[in-house]
Scaffold this active site. Sequence first.
Site, short mmCIF file in Angstrom:
data_model
loop_
_atom_site.label_atom_id
_atom_site.label_comp_id
_atom_site.label_asym_id
_atom_site.label_seq_id
_atom_site.Cartn_x
_atom_site.Cartn_y
_atom_site.Cartn_z
CB SER A 1 -0.91 0.03 1.24
OG SER A 1 -1.62 1.25 1.29
CB VAL B 1 8.78 0.32 3.15
CG1 VAL B 1 9.63 -0.48 2.18
CG2 VAL B 1 9.47 0.41 4.51
CB CYS B 2 4.53 1.00 -0.12
SG CYS B 2 4.29 -0.64 0.60
CB ALA B 3 5.41 6.20 0.19
#
Length: 165
Positions: free
Chosen positions: A54, A59-61
């Site tokens: 998500s 970390v995803c961003a």
Amino acid sequence: MKKVNFKKHPVTLSGNLPEVGKLAPYFELVKTDLATININDLKGKTLVLNIFPSLDTGVCATSVRKFNQLASHMKDTLVLAISRDLPFAHSRFCTVEGIENVITLSDFRCSDFSKNYGVFMEDGPLQGLLARAVIVIDPDQIVRYVQLVPEITQEPDYDEVLRHI
């Protein structure tokens, strides 16, 4: 079935990751304008599939920002940022973060992707979302590289991805 970890706790994934040297599994995903796009629409380009749980996690961003930066130097390559976030969230994130070199796509409607690519988390706190992985597909839709990140809270190995483009 493969397993990864979320904060050192095992998470079971359903399906199998694509095999290097084999034809990439078909996929259909949703763009930010709610239209669908499929793998055949992208034939002729190298594809980097940055798959993650998500955009609402740090970390995803970070991985989307990093791939956006890297994509500006990749010739004849499309970087696809794929999650189960709604297309509205993808659009908002790209606008706020200035993401222009990555195509964000959602698996919210066409969920065969998560199982065909072996990244659907069957259990754990993020059950129902996608595990972190990076897959490189060549212009003929042959899988050239697969990286399943063993700890969901860690970034992928970007240097290793770049070696396979």
